[in-house]
Design an enzyme around this catalytic site. Structure first.
Site, PDB file in Angstrom:
ATOM      1  N   TYR A 253     -20.177 -13.045  27.583  1.00 42.89           N
ATOM      2  CA  TYR A 253     -21.111 -13.047  28.698  1.00 42.89           C
ATOM      3  C   TYR A 253     -22.193 -14.067  28.329  1.00 42.89           C
ATOM      4  O   TYR A 253     -22.953 -13.840  27.390  1.00 42.89           O
ATOM      5  CB  TYR A 253     -21.777 -11.678  28.884  1.00 42.89           C
ATOM      6  N   ASP A 282     -16.523 -12.188  36.550  1.00 45.61           N
ATOM      7  CA  ASP A 282     -16.444 -11.320  37.726  1.00 45.61           C
ATOM      8  C   ASP A 282     -17.650 -10.405  37.888  1.00 45.61           C
ATOM      9  O   ASP A 282     -17.714  -9.603  38.815  1.00 45.61           O
ATOM     10  CB  ASP A 282     -15.162 -10.473  37.712  1.00 45.61           C
ATOM     11  N   HIS A 384     -13.063  -6.552  37.582  1.00 44.49           N
ATOM     12  CA  HIS A 384     -13.926  -5.799  36.660  1.00 44.49           C
ATOM     13  C   HIS A 384     -13.676  -4.288  36.771  1.00 44.49           C
ATOM     14  O   HIS A 384     -14.597  -3.477  36.661  1.00 44.49           O
ATOM     15  CB  HIS A 384     -15.401  -6.106  36.939  1.00 44.49           C
TER      16      HIS A 384
END
Length: 517
Positions: A253, A282, A384
């Site tokens: 991330y 996502d 996700h």
């Protein structure tokens, strides 16, 4: 080291003087408040109290020592002065009430299945059994985080039910004595099963074995594990003692402060068993996960709530306390400004590892990704786990959309399509493979396996799935994964739901992208 009475600790629960008790030791975390990745308010909710039960499942070993200077350790708590802890709600009845509040069922729809209550992982015959057993064992916080999804859970539910609309086409008079479910990923990595563990955060909420337990289970089955960016153990702890042939991916991330991500990439490069970077796209912002927000507020179960929890000092504070779910806190600092133009060049400057893009949900983005080889070597079709945008398409829909609008993506040299979301059966995996997916991911199944029985529970999940995959392949007349193909499935029931184009059948954006590239 001095002994500190609990009454003294309670005097320090403000932003100007914040003490917490961790593992029977008293720490002054005042200076650390502004730099806490999860935000200041989370710590302040725990100020002046024993924060061990909130801290331990979500922080890797060694986090305290690496984040705080030695002088922050003030002393030991005087255990005799601690109040008697109130019981924290756990177990099946709490979870059952939480489900009833929002009208969510937990069974398979078959009455006998709903009555069946396995007591051990060995008694579990399918992934629904695993989830039932875990549900009875997990804390309210853990269950709420693992079970939760966006808004009304439509996408989470549809992820699974979409597979039921695909019919298999068994063949007869085929020798099915031998069955090999192994695959090769990224052109060179041999795996013994065609499924992998998708990045799944906070595994130690469910069991102390955590992500390292998942890794040991994956090693036994020759499976790939993608390590979560928000794992509750460090990457070094997770891959420790992994067999030489075991491979991992690491989820990224990207942080708003890019230097943090760059430092983490450098750290990952020191782990030879991590073979690729899984850039997750996502969820650039957290979805609205009401189960998590309703049930998992930080410090909700403390016997003596902090001043912040008791008397929020502003409307903003009250809102944060009311929505303090685990999932939302994990997104603190995540960058929402990623683009094709800027992010891939930035990554190229900081890693030479292959990139796998997770979160593709349209054929247009799949087509764009395929044009970024060799840097991008795979995509994961994923919504996700239904935890981001509710009513987004199931990954199997996106795979069918790719087949309809840009089938060349599935044949691009050096480029693979994986998917995850909603996998409950080996037949789900086989259907995805038959339609062109190279590998299929499981996320919640690994977490619920941990909750059901630690590492042994995850092993049982993989054992069940491998057995179901092999059975389906044999009955289809396919001895190897490479033999699976569109002839093995009937997707007519799903075709009507697949995106046709902006005007219902004309040119798509994918066509325009193809013409430009």
């Amino acid at each position: 080291m001095r002994t500190i009475p609990y009454t003294e600790v309670q005097l320090h629960k403000s932003a100007s003087s914040c003490w917490v008790i961790l593992y029977d030791q008293v720490w002054d975390v005042t200076a650390f408040l502004p730099s806490h990745p999860g935000g200041t308010k989370i710590i302040l909710q725990l100020a002046g109290s024993d924060a061990t039960s909130e801290y331990d499942p979500v922080h890797p070993e060694g986090t305290l020592e690496s984040s705080l200077p030695p002088e922050a350790l003030l002393g030991k708590i005087d255990l005799a002065t601690m109040p008697k802890a109130e019981a924290v709600e756990v177990g099946r009845e709490v979870v059952k009430r939480a489900k009833q509040e929002v009208g969510v069922g937990g069974g398979t729809g078959h009455p006998q299945d709903d009555e069946w209550k396995p007591e051990t992982v060995e008694q579990c015959l399918n992934l629904n059994d695993i989830e039932r057993l875990a549900t009875r064992k997990l804390s309210k916080k853990a269950w709420s985080y693992y079970f939760s999804a966006g808004d009304d859970l439509h996408t989470k539910s549809h992820n699974n039910t979409a597979y039921r609309q695909i019919l298999l086409r068994p063949r007869i008079f085929v020798d099915c004595t031998l069955c090999d479910p192994s695959i090769n990923l990224l052109g060179k990595h041999k795996l013994q099963v065609p499924f992998f563990v998708s990045p799944a955060a906070m595994a130690r909420l469910g069991h102390p074995d955590g992500e390292a337990g998942i890794a040991r289970a994956a090693a036994k089955f020759g499976a790939l594990q993608i390590i979560s960016n928000n794992a509750s153990q460090t990457p070094e702890q997770i891959v420790a003692n992994a067999p030489e042939e075991q491979i991992f991916g690491w989820q990224l991330y990207v942080q708003t402060t890019r230097a943090k991500s760059e430092a983490m990439l450098a750290r990952i490069h020191a782990l030879p068993s991590v073979r690729f970077i899984c850039l997750t796209l996502d969820a650039p912002v957290p979805g609205k996960r009401e189960h998590d927000e309703r049930s998992s507020n930080v410090a909700a179960s403390l016997p003596s709530p902090s001043a912040l929890t008791s008397t929020p000092d502003s409307a903003e504070s009250r809102a944060e306390v009311a929505s303090g779910g685990v999932g939302k806190s994990l997104f603190a600092g995540t960058a929402p400004d990623l683009t094709w133009r800027t992010t891939l060049p930035w990554l190229a400057a900081h890693t030479s590892l292959p990139i796998v893009l997770k979160g593709v949900q349209t054929h247009e983005d799949a087509l764009l990704a395929s044009r970024h080889t060799p840097q991008v070597q795979a995509i994961i079709l994923s919504n996700h786990g239904g935890r981001a945008l509710d009513t987004a398409p199931p990954a199997i829909h996106t795979l069918l959309e790719i087949r309809r609008h840009c089938p060349e993506v599935l044949k691009t040299p050096g480029f693979e399509v994986w998917l995850d979301g909603g996998i409950k059966r080996g037949t789900d995996i086989v259907k995805a493979l038959a339609l062109g997916a190279k590998a299929v991911g499981i996320g919640r199944a690994a977490l619920f396996g941990l909750g059901a029985g630690g590492q042994g529970g995850v092993e049982r999940v993989m054992e069940i799935l491998r057995g179901e995959v092999e059975t389906a392949m044999r009955l289809l007349g396919c001895g190897r994964v490479e033999e699976l193909g569109p002839r093995c499935v009937n997707t007519r029931s799903l075709e009507r739901d697949i995106y046709l184009g902006e005007d219902g059948g004309g040119e798509t954006e994918g066509d325009r992208i193809r013409s430009r590239l």
